[in-house]
Design a protein around this motif. Structure first.
Motif, PDB file in Angstrom:
ATOM      1  N   SER A 155       0.830  -1.207   0.000  1.00 23.24           N
ATOM      2  CA  SER A 155       0.000   0.000   0.000  1.00 23.24           C
ATOM      3  C   SER A 155       0.863   1.254   0.000  1.00 23.24           C
ATOM      4  CB  SER A 155      -0.965  -0.002   1.181  1.00 23.24           C
ATOM      5  OG  SER A 155      -0.279  -0.256   2.369  1.00 23.24           O
ATOM      6  N   GLU A 156       2.054   1.158   0.598  1.00 20.37           N
ATOM      7  CA  GLU A 156       2.976   2.276   0.516  1.00 20.37           C
ATOM      8  C   GLU A 156       4.377   1.732   0.376  1.00 20.37           C
ATOM      9  OE1 GLU A 156       1.843   5.441   3.302  1.00 20.37           O
ATOM     10  OE2 GLU A 156       3.979   5.956   3.257  1.00 20.37           O
ATOM     11  N   ASN A 157       5.067   2.128  -0.683  1.00 18.07           N
ATOM     12  CA  ASN A 157       6.406   1.586  -0.900  1.00 18.07           C
ATOM     13  C   ASN A 157       7.160   2.530  -1.814  1.00 18.07           C
ATOM     14  OD1 ASN A 157       8.603  -0.250  -1.070  1.00 18.07           O
ATOM     15  ND2 ASN A 157       7.183  -1.957  -0.862  1.00 18.07           N
ATOM     16  N   GLU A 158       8.380   2.189  -2.121  1.00 14.83           N
ATOM     17  CA  GLU A 158       9.182   3.001  -3.000  1.00 14.83           C
ATOM     18  C   GLU A 158       9.665   2.137  -4.149  1.00 14.83           C
ATOM     19  OE1 GLU A 158      12.160   5.250  -0.689  1.00 14.83           O
ATOM     20  OE2 GLU A 158      13.132   5.534  -2.634  1.00 14.83           O
ATOM     21  N   LEU A 159       9.518   2.648  -5.357  1.00 16.79           N
ATOM     22  CA  LEU A 159       9.997   1.898  -6.510  1.00 16.79           C
ATOM     23  C   LEU A 159      11.375   2.408  -6.921  1.00 16.79           C
ATOM     24  CD1 LEU A 159       6.788   1.715  -8.728  1.00 16.79           C
ATOM     25  CD2 LEU A 159       7.943  -0.189  -7.628  1.00 16.79           C
ATOM     26  N   ALA A 160      12.268   1.490  -7.158  1.00 16.12           N
ATOM     27  CA  ALA A 160      13.584   1.879  -7.648  1.00 16.12           C
ATOM     28  C   ALA A 160      13.672   1.510  -9.129  1.00 16.12           C
ATOM     29  CB  ALA A 160      14.666   1.175  -6.841  1.00 16.12           C
ATOM     30  N   ASP A 161      14.819   1.724  -9.706  1.00 15.53           N
ATOM     31  CA  ASP A 161      15.010   1.531 -11.132  1.00 15.53           C
ATOM     32  C   ASP A 161      14.768   0.085 -11.557  1.00 15.53           C
ATOM     33  OD1 ASP A 161      17.800   2.269 -13.389  1.00 15.53           O
ATOM     34  OD2 ASP A 161      15.726   1.663 -13.742  1.00 15.53           O
ATOM     35  N   PRO A 162      13.718  -0.161 -12.360  1.00 13.72           N
ATOM     36  CA  PRO A 162      13.450  -1.549 -12.762  1.00 13.72           C
ATOM     37  C   PRO A 162      14.577  -2.141 -13.612  1.00 13.72           C
ATOM     38  CG  PRO A 162      11.913  -0.025 -13.819  1.00 13.72           C
ATOM     39  CD  PRO A 162      12.714   0.768 -12.879  1.00 13.72           C
ATOM     40  N   GLN A 163      15.320  -1.271 -14.302  1.00 11.76           N
ATOM     41  CA  GLN A 163      16.410  -1.764 -15.135  1.00 11.76           C
ATOM     42  C   GLN A 163      17.488  -2.472 -14.329  1.00 11.76           C
ATOM     43  OE1 GLN A 163      16.911  -2.117 -18.406  1.00 11.76           O
ATOM     44  NE2 GLN A 163      14.756  -1.535 -18.466  1.00 11.76           N
ATOM     45  N   ALA A 164      17.577  -2.157 -13.047  1.00 15.01           N
ATOM     46  CA  ALA A 164      18.600  -2.797 -12.209  1.00 15.01           C
ATOM     47  C   ALA A 164      18.384  -4.302 -12.106  1.00 15.01           C
ATOM     48  CB  ALA A 164      18.597  -2.163 -10.820  1.00 15.01           C
ATOM     49  N   LEU A 165      17.124  -4.719 -12.342  1.00 15.32           N
ATOM     50  CA  LEU A 165      16.822  -6.147 -12.228  1.00 15.32           C
ATOM     51  C   LEU A 165      17.017  -6.887 -13.542  1.00 15.32           C
ATOM     52  CD1 LEU A 165      13.503  -6.016 -10.156  1.00 15.32           C
ATOM     53  CD2 LEU A 165      15.704  -6.844  -9.381  1.00 15.32           C
ATOM     54  N   ASP A 224      16.634  -6.035 -22.215  1.00 18.77           N
ATOM     55  CA  ASP A 224      15.492  -6.864 -21.843  1.00 18.77           C
ATOM     56  C   ASP A 224      14.264  -5.980 -21.703  1.00 18.77           C
ATOM     57  OD1 ASP A 224      13.782  -8.748 -20.795  1.00 18.77           O
ATOM     58  OD2 ASP A 224      15.264  -9.560 -19.407  1.00 18.77           O
ATOM     59  N   LYS A 225      13.154  -6.430 -22.337  1.00 18.64           N
ATOM     60  CA  LYS A 225      11.973  -5.584 -22.303  1.00 18.64           C
ATOM     61  C   LYS A 225      10.926  -6.061 -21.298  1.00 18.64           C
ATOM     62  CE  LYS A 225      12.538  -2.585 -25.871  1.00 18.64           C
ATOM     63  NZ  LYS A 225      13.978  -2.340 -25.613  1.00 18.64           N
ATOM     64  N   THR A 226      11.283  -7.004 -20.411  1.00 19.29           N
ATOM     65  CA  THR A 226      10.312  -7.508 -19.425  1.00 19.29           C
ATOM     66  C   THR A 226       9.926  -6.401 -18.458  1.00 19.29           C
ATOM     67  OG1 THR A 226      11.759  -9.429 -19.447  1.00 19.29           O
ATOM     68  CG2 THR A 226       9.916  -9.492 -17.904  1.00 19.29           C
ATOM     69  N   THR A 227       8.682  -6.494 -17.975  1.00 28.04           N
ATOM     70  CA  THR A 227       8.254  -5.548 -16.923  1.00 28.04           C
ATOM     71  C   THR A 227       8.861  -6.003 -15.611  1.00 28.04           C
ATOM     72  OG1 THR A 227       6.154  -5.512 -18.068  1.00 28.04           O
ATOM     73  CG2 THR A 227       6.243  -4.424 -15.935  1.00 28.04           C
ATOM     74  N   ALA A 228       9.637  -5.132 -15.013  1.00 26.40           N
ATOM     75  CA  ALA A 228      10.248  -5.504 -13.734  1.00 26.40           C
ATOM     76  C   ALA A 228       9.747  -4.564 -12.647  1.00 26.40           C
ATOM     77  CB  ALA A 228      11.766  -5.415 -13.839  1.00 26.40           C
ATOM     78  N   ILE A 229       9.536  -5.095 -11.472  1.00 24.78           N
ATOM     79  CA  ILE A 229       9.148  -4.257 -10.331  1.00 24.78           C
ATOM     80  C   ILE A 229      10.264  -4.332  -9.300  1.00 24.78           C
ATOM     81  CG2 ILE A 229       7.470  -3.889  -8.509  1.00 24.78           C
ATOM     82  CD1 ILE A 229       5.414  -5.268 -10.165  1.00 24.78           C
ATOM     83  N   ASN A 230      10.893  -3.207  -9.030  1.00 24.82           N
ATOM     84  CA  ASN A 230      11.996  -3.179  -8.083  1.00 24.82           C
ATOM     85  C   ASN A 230      11.536  -2.428  -6.831  1.00 24.82           C
ATOM     86  OD1 ASN A 230      14.434  -3.166  -6.813  1.00 24.82           O
ATOM     87  ND2 ASN A 230      15.548  -2.054  -8.398  1.00 24.82           N
ATOM     88  N   LEU A 231      11.000  -3.170  -5.888  1.00 20.95           N
ATOM     89  CA  LEU A 231      10.541  -2.550  -4.640  1.00 20.95           C
ATOM     90  C   LEU A 231      11.711  -2.374  -3.695  1.00 20.95           C
ATOM     91  CD1 LEU A 231       7.308  -4.616  -4.009  1.00 20.95           C
ATOM     92  CD2 LEU A 231       7.399  -2.185  -4.464  1.00 20.95           C
TER      93      LEU A 231
END
Lengths: 339, 335
Positions: free
Chosen positions: A278-288, A293-300
């Motif tokens: 419900s509350e978080n911070e997203l970081a750079d998805p490219q780091a994952l 790579d064109k996959t959707t990444a979620i970097n919490l």
């Protein structure tokens, strides 16, 4: 519509309420007249050159103190000017990276103290604020850590096997200052592998086993205690810490191993939260991802560990159960009010 | 000449005179005796004498005949509580005459004594509505408070219930409890410790006392309590703890290894009670006196200050004044 597409939509719905990671921060212009130290700080925070709640808090406050001391405006309107300056700095830093609840509540207090200051204080205000910030850093970070470590040293016994996750400043210092003979298991996590830093710094004096989260269930049986750091602790006793902490605590609870959280009281927050998303911070998805790579990444960045997985919280005021956090907050506000 | 053994000697005397079980009042009476007869002429001297006597008494409780090692844990906590109580009361008195100070202090201690004496009745009123007609209560060991509760409920409040008592080896306290329950007409049955899980199927609630309630809201009690608590949790039976508020201690055990030394090992006391005793005396043993039951296994705490979940208990402790570590609520003069 194929399954992959549906998957992407579902994933986005999970996190669509969170602030997107802004890819083009580097190329944006900073507001006119922003002090260069602040711009520099913003970039460092952005690029993960300064990580860890304590380190970020310290960096933000030190820089803020410097620019307050360097204020060269008119003494008549100083109250208003400094207040506006504070707001601008905060707003800019927030675009770089969220500040953290401890820093935010301190800066709110600072603003309140400007508001409550004498109209005629003039340039004395800069000294007052500078001293206030200095006291906060000294009492709530430095001395608090000393006391936490003093309390924590008694919790380590000879021949213990201690498990820790990622890299917490105060846990690292505690383990370094402990003279007893124990074995350390450092658990790490992509994409930033903060545990490696901890392993490098402690390897000379402590026997270390380094593993990733996937290996934790195997090691947990042999562990006596789990030491964790905190980004913040909420009023319902929950812990906000590096993503992966919740899993470690869950496994520790399953094996009935005590989970100890080392947390300064400035990190206690009045918020309550029930889940990690419900509350978080997203970081750079490219780091994952690999480049291209064109996959959707979620970097919490963070996750939430519920109260019942935590056995003890070690603060500078002593050892408390996680249920005592709102009580502690009340006491601290009361003490602050009387000062 | 400071006599630190005064309280201890008086305590030993009183223990012989009084019926067994009620040691909390005896402790307070012994310390009150020292306070009343003090020859000290300064505040510091008075405080020093009380501190020395309290320390000597609590450290030598295990040598007192008629006192079990387990009860000494609760009394240790009470001793420290008493010391903090006296210190804070003394610092609140601004009189210059030591006579006046002494008599005021005696009055405060007598308040405390009254509080401790009335705590049983208050626990009873907390717990009474949970003892319903027709239920089966499982009891582990023999806590004087649990005995008082069940006897009062049956005799004075006409509750009809049955009790299953576990033996509680190696002291086998369960025998005495079963006998006293039967004597007042309660349907009580004795069961061996190994049959706890079996018997719990029939039980509706589990009721135990506590030697100490610790910071987490968990309890330290006679060995076997943890086992009962684990079984109760698995079988979904509520696990209720009754205890007076002066047993709340500033301890924070995380595991069984963190128990205080005094209850970790029976040392030389006989371990097994059976006809085959001769065969086992030379075997290496693991012989703890008490175990620690963590708060997630405790459903409710019935105390003289009300009913608490192990979680909200920490909110009670939070009412402690700055450094004195004594519950502010306990310090309020009872109207």
């Amino acid at each position: 519509i194929n399954a992959e597409y549906m998957g992407t939509i579902k994933m986005s719905n999970l996190i669509s309420h969170l602030e997107k990671f802004e890819v083009n921060f580097q190329n944006k212009d900073a507001p006119k007249g922003m002090h260069p130290d602040i711009i520099c700080l913003g970039h460092k925070l952005r690029n993960n050159q300064i990580t860890g709640t304590n380190a970020r808090c310290f960096a933000i406050l030190i820089t803020l103190r410097k620019i307050i001391e360097e204020y060269r405006g008119s003494p008549e309107t100083i109250n208003k000017n400094i207040s506006v300056l504070l707001d601008e700095v905060r707003a800019y830093l927030r675009t770089a990276r969220k500040l953290g609840s401890g820093v935010e509540s301190y800066l709110d207090n600072l603003k309140l103290s400007i508001f409550n200051s004498n109209r005629d204080i003039g340039l004395g205000l800069t000294k007052k604020l500078s001293d206030d910030i200095g006291d906060f850093i000294d009492q709530k970070i430095r001395k608090a850590d000393d006391l936490i470590i003093k309390n924590g040293l008694e919790l380590i016994n000879d021949d213990d096997v201690i498990l820790t996750f990622g890299r917490s400043y105060v846990v690292e210092r505690l383990l370094r200052e402990c003279k007893k003979k124990f074995h350390l298991i450092i658990v790490d996590n992509p994409p930033y592998y903060e545990g490696r830093q901890m392993a490098l710094r402690l390897a000379r004096q402590i026997p270390i086993t380094y593993t990733c989260i996937s290996g934790v269930a195997y090691f947990m049986r042999k562990v006596q205690k789990v030491f964790l750091g905190a980004s913040s602790m909420l009023s319902n006793g929950a812990l906000i810490s590096r993503v992966g902490t919740a899993m470690i605590s869950c496994i520790a609870h399953m094996y009935r191993k005590p989970v100890l959280v080392f947390c300064e009281t400035y990190k206690f927050s009045e918020k309550t939260q029930l889940d990690s998303l419900s509350e978080n911070e997203l970081a750079d998805p490219q780091a994952l991802l690999e480049p291209g790579d064109k996959t959707t990444a979620i970097n919490l960045r963070y996750d939430l560990t519920p109260r019942n997985y935590i056995n003890m919280v070690i603060t500078e005021t002593g050892l408390i159960p996680p249920t005592s956090i709102p009580v502690m907050l009340r006491e601290l506000t009361r003490i602050q009010g009387t000062n | 000449m400071l006599d630190s053994k005064k309280a201890y000697n008086h305590f030993v005397l009183l223990v012989k005179e009084r019926p067994p079980g009620d040691f909390a009042l005896t402790l307070i009476d012994s310390l009150l005796h020292v306070l009343k007869e003090t020859q000290e002429t300064t505040r510091q001297g008075l405080l020093h004498e009380m501190k020395d006597n309290t320390n000597y008494l609590t450290e030598n409780l295990i040598n007192v005949e008629g006192l079990t090692r387990k009860s000494s844990l609760a009394l240790h906590t009470l001793g420290r509580f008493f010391h903090h109580y006296i210190t804070s009361k003394l610092s609140g008195l601004s009189d210059t005459s030591l006579e006046v100070i002494r008599s005021k202090l005696v009055a405060r201690v007598e308040d405390l004594r009254e509080f401790v004496m009335s705590s049983r009745g208050k626990v009873l009123s907390s717990a009474l509505e949970f003892i319903k007609d027709g239920i089966t209560i499982f009891v582990h060991g023999n806590s004087p408070l649990v005995e008082f509760l069940l006897v009062e409920a049956a005799v004075k409040h006409n509750k009809k219930f049955s009790v299953i008592v576990s033996e509680a080896r190696p002291d086998c306290e369960g025998y005495a409890l079963t006998k006293s329950l039967l004597a007042v007409g309660i349907a009580a049955r004795l069961v061996v410790d190994a049959a706890v899980a079996y018997a719990l199927e029939e039980a509706d609630i589990v009721l135990v006392g506590a030697e100490t309630v610790v910071e987490t809201g968990g309890i330290i009690n006679g060995i076997g309590t943890y086992t009962c608590a684990l079984c109760a949790k698995m079988l979904k039976k509520p696990f209720y703890v009754v205890c007076e508020s002066f047993k709340f201690a500033r301890m924070y055990p995380l595991t069984q290894k963190d128990l205080p030394e005094i209850v970790k090992d029976r040392k030389t006391l006989p371990l097994f009670r059976s006809r085959e005793t001769d065969d086992v005396t030379n075997l290496p043993v693991l012989s703890p006196l008490c175990d620690y039951t963590p708060p997630d296994l405790v459903t409710l705490l019935f105390t003289d200050m009300g009913i608490f979940t192990p979680v909200s208990y920490t909110h009670l402790r939070a009412h402690e004044t700055g450094r004195n570590l004594v519950c502010r609520l306990l310090l309020e003069k009872k109207k």
